[in-house]
Design an enzyme around this catalytic site. Sequence first.
Site, PDB file in Angstrom:
ATOM      1  N   ASN A  76       0.972  -0.999   0.170  1.00 58.70           N
ATOM      2  CA  ASN A  76      -0.022   0.057   0.008  1.00 58.70           C
ATOM      3  C   ASN A  76       0.907   1.242  -0.024  1.00 58.70           C
ATOM      4  O   ASN A  76       1.330   1.600   1.137  1.00 58.70           O
ATOM      5  CB  ASN A  76      -0.967   0.146   1.239  1.00 58.70           C
ATOM      6  CG  ASN A  76      -1.486   1.122   1.292  1.00 58.70           C
ATOM      7  OD1 ASN A  76      -1.959   1.896   0.416  1.00 58.70           O
ATOM      8  ND2 ASN A  76      -2.087   1.412   2.687  1.00 58.70           N
ATOM      9  N   TRP A  77       1.062   1.811  -1.024  1.00 54.66           N
ATOM     10  CA  TRP A  77       1.835   3.067  -1.270  1.00 54.66           C
ATOM     11  C   TRP A  77       1.197   4.416  -0.673  1.00 54.66           C
ATOM     12  O   TRP A  77       1.873   5.281  -0.774  1.00 54.66           O
ATOM     13  CB  TRP A  77       2.374   3.239  -2.777  1.00 54.66           C
ATOM     14  CG  TRP A  77       3.251   2.478  -3.051  1.00 54.66           C
ATOM     15  CD1 TRP A  77       4.004   1.403  -2.443  1.00 54.66           C
ATOM     16  CD2 TRP A  77       3.979   2.227  -4.481  1.00 54.66           C
ATOM     17  NE1 TRP A  77       5.057   0.614  -3.252  1.00 54.66           N
ATOM     18  CE2 TRP A  77       5.005   1.350  -4.636  1.00 54.66           C
ATOM     19  CE3 TRP A  77       3.862   3.124  -5.797  1.00 54.66           C
ATOM     20  CZ2 TRP A  77       5.711   1.075  -5.491  1.00 54.66           C
ATOM     21  CZ3 TRP A  77       4.604   2.768  -6.686  1.00 54.66           C
ATOM     22  CH2 TRP A  77       5.726   1.803  -6.629  1.00 54.66           C
ATOM     23  N   LYS A  78      -0.077   4.262  -0.340  1.00 53.53           N
ATOM     24  CA  LYS A  78      -0.475   5.494   0.369  1.00 53.53           C
ATOM     25  C   LYS A  78      -0.572   6.554  -0.616  1.00 53.53           C
ATOM     26  O   LYS A  78      -0.719   6.423  -1.815  1.00 53.53           O
ATOM     27  CB  LYS A  78      -0.043   5.774   1.696  1.00 53.53           C
ATOM     28  CG  LYS A  78      -0.216   4.641   2.730  1.00 53.53           C
ATOM     29  CD  LYS A  78       0.028   4.753   4.155  1.00 53.53           C
ATOM     30  CE  LYS A  78       0.135   3.665   4.816  1.00 53.53           C
ATOM     31  NZ  LYS A  78      -0.271   3.795   6.117  1.00 53.53           N
ATOM     32  N   HIS A 125      -9.934   0.715   4.530  1.00 46.59           N
ATOM     33  CA  HIS A 125      -8.488   1.050   5.255  1.00 46.59           C
ATOM     34  C   HIS A 125      -8.634   1.738   6.635  1.00 46.59           C
ATOM     35  O   HIS A 125      -9.430   2.900   6.522  1.00 46.59           O
ATOM     36  CB  HIS A 125      -7.620   1.644   4.298  1.00 46.59           C
ATOM     37  CG  HIS A 125      -6.209   1.687   5.043  1.00 46.59           C
ATOM     38  ND1 HIS A 125      -5.582   2.590   5.567  1.00 46.59           N
ATOM     39  CD2 HIS A 125      -4.915   0.682   4.714  1.00 46.59           C
ATOM     40  CE1 HIS A 125      -4.458   2.377   6.146  1.00 46.59           C
ATOM     41  NE2 HIS A 125      -4.083   1.206   5.411  1.00 46.59           N
ATOM     42  N   GLU A 185      -7.284   4.261   7.575  1.00 43.00           N
ATOM     43  CA  GLU A 185      -7.116   5.863   7.181  1.00 43.00           C
ATOM     44  C   GLU A 185      -8.445   6.231   6.679  1.00 43.00           C
ATOM     45  O   GLU A 185      -8.708   7.458   6.847  1.00 43.00           O
ATOM     46  CB  GLU A 185      -5.884   6.144   6.442  1.00 43.00           C
ATOM     47  CG  GLU A 185      -4.532   6.032   7.439  1.00 43.00           C
ATOM     48  CD  GLU A 185      -3.403   5.681   6.671  1.00 43.00           C
ATOM     49  OE1 GLU A 185      -3.317   5.744   5.454  1.00 43.00           O
ATOM     50  OE2 GLU A 185      -2.448   5.018   7.330  1.00 43.00           O
ATOM     51  N   GLU A 204      -5.834  -5.188  10.450  1.00 40.92           N
ATOM     52  CA  GLU A 204      -4.575  -4.063  10.810  1.00 40.92           C
ATOM     53  C   GLU A 204      -5.185  -3.356  11.943  1.00 40.92           C
ATOM     54  O   GLU A 204      -5.914  -2.322  12.038  1.00 40.92           O
ATOM     55  CB  GLU A 204      -4.513  -3.222   9.541  1.00 40.92           C
ATOM     56  CG  GLU A 204      -4.360  -3.836   8.103  1.00 40.92           C
ATOM     57  CD  GLU A 204      -3.910  -2.681   7.267  1.00 40.92           C
ATOM     58  OE1 GLU A 204      -2.643  -2.648   7.104  1.00 40.92           O
ATOM     59  OE2 GLU A 204      -4.544  -1.772   6.957  1.00 40.92           O
ATOM     60  N   GLY A 240       1.597   2.371  10.964  1.00 46.24           N
ATOM     61  CA  GLY A 240       2.623   3.659  10.659  1.00 46.24           C
ATOM     62  C   GLY A 240       3.156   3.973  11.913  1.00 46.24           C
ATOM     63  O   GLY A 240       3.888   5.227  12.154  1.00 46.24           O
ATOM     64  N   SER A 263       2.874  -1.957  10.497  1.00 46.47           N
ATOM     65  CA  SER A 263       4.341  -1.898  10.931  1.00 46.47           C
ATOM     66  C   SER A 263       5.027  -3.145  10.516  1.00 46.47           C
ATOM     67  O   SER A 263       5.722  -3.522  10.990  1.00 46.47           O
ATOM     68  CB  SER A 263       4.647  -1.211  12.322  1.00 46.47           C
ATOM     69  OG  SER A 263       4.121  -0.361  12.560  1.00 46.47           O
ATOM     70  N   GLY A 309       2.550  -0.918   4.359  1.00 48.74           N
ATOM     71  CA  GLY A 309       2.540   0.469   3.932  1.00 48.74           C
ATOM     72  C   GLY A 309       4.287   0.946   3.957  1.00 48.74           C
ATOM     73  O   GLY A 309       4.702   0.777   2.643  1.00 48.74           O
ATOM     74  N   GLY A 310       4.425   1.708   4.989  1.00 51.40           N
ATOM     75  CA  GLY A 310       5.975   2.394   4.813  1.00 51.40           C
ATOM     76  C   GLY A 310       6.972   1.554   4.203  1.00 51.40           C
ATOM     77  O   GLY A 310       7.696   1.812   3.384  1.00 51.40           O
TER      78      GLY A 310
HETATM   79  C1  PEP Z   1      -0.970   0.062   5.830  1.00 48.68           C
HETATM   80  O1  PEP Z   1      -0.961   1.179   5.208  1.00 48.68           O
HETATM   81  O2  PEP Z   1      -2.060  -0.708   5.738  1.00 48.68           O
HETATM   82  C2  PEP Z   1      -0.083  -0.244   6.834  1.00 48.68           C
HETATM   83  C3  PEP Z   1      -0.146  -1.358   7.373  1.00 48.68           C
HETATM   84  O3  PEP Z   1       0.988   0.492   6.862  1.00 48.68           O
HETATM   85  P1  PEP Z   1       2.639   0.481   7.899  1.00 48.68           P
HETATM   86  O4  PEP Z   1       3.093  -0.870   7.254  1.00 48.68           O
HETATM   87  O5  PEP Z   1       3.211   1.736   7.304  1.00 48.68           O
HETATM   88  O6  PEP Z   1       2.337   0.350   9.351  1.00 48.68           O
END
Ligand code: PEP
Length: 244
Positions: free
Chosen positions: A9-11, A93, A95, A163, A169, A206, A227-228
């Site tokens: 997930n590049w957000k 998601h 967010e 999640e 994040g 994470s 994500g990150g």
């Molecule tokens: C996500 O965006 O779904 C996510 C899990 O982000 P991160 O890995 O940065 O916590």
Amino acid sequence: MSGTFIAANWKMYKNRAEAEAFFRAWRLLPAPRGREIAFFPPFTLLGVVKELLPSGQALGGQNLHEAAEGAFTGEVSAPMLSDAGCSYVLVGHSERRHVFGESDNRVAKKFSASMNGGLRPVLCVGEKLDEREAGRTLEVVLGQLASALGLLPPAQGFDVAYEPVWAIGTGKVAKASDASEVHLAIIEWLKKRGAGKEARVLYGGSVKPDNAAELLAADGVQGVLVGGASLEPTSFHKIATAGM
Ligand code: PEP
């Protein structure tokens, strides 16, 4: 669907040049065998990523509107994502739920719209820190699941991402045993209702190269949503091949 599912997930990150640089490096790395890989870039990069994806790797949208078309400025529909080459879409998601105020009801509409529009949704569920501390994790997660699936007869053709909101994040990752407990409860819940017979339940929050193998080995964890750590090719590749 079969095989461990590794999703990026590049957000709201990367422009065209950065996506091109990512895939120049990504394509030099050995393709992770027996794992399904999907990228969820921002809408502006769907076309670019579609062109650069190695064969067999998939494309997804990060969000959708529940209508197929209409006067909804700034929104994108399931048929549009499909037309852009997506086979997946993230729905609900954290967010979207907690920054943009998407209700369970809205998530349910998006979930059914994505399947009606020919996409395979990845339904995201997860508890907030206060809910975990109050011992309400399973109530919240299974409640989100029940709400999203409520508009449909036993639905098929979707995946679920667990999640925990407090892990996204933040660098705080769920213990593999805690993730397992929730994953097994989700799997059992789906089984009882005859829904999601081929659904994979991913962990997200994470995930990094140094914790991916342990999480992927945990009972009930059938993939990860990253994500990150998916923004950089070497780091995402380490996750995509962790434990192999
Ligand atoms: C996500 O965006 O779904 C996510 C899990 O982000 P991160 O890995 O940065 O916590």
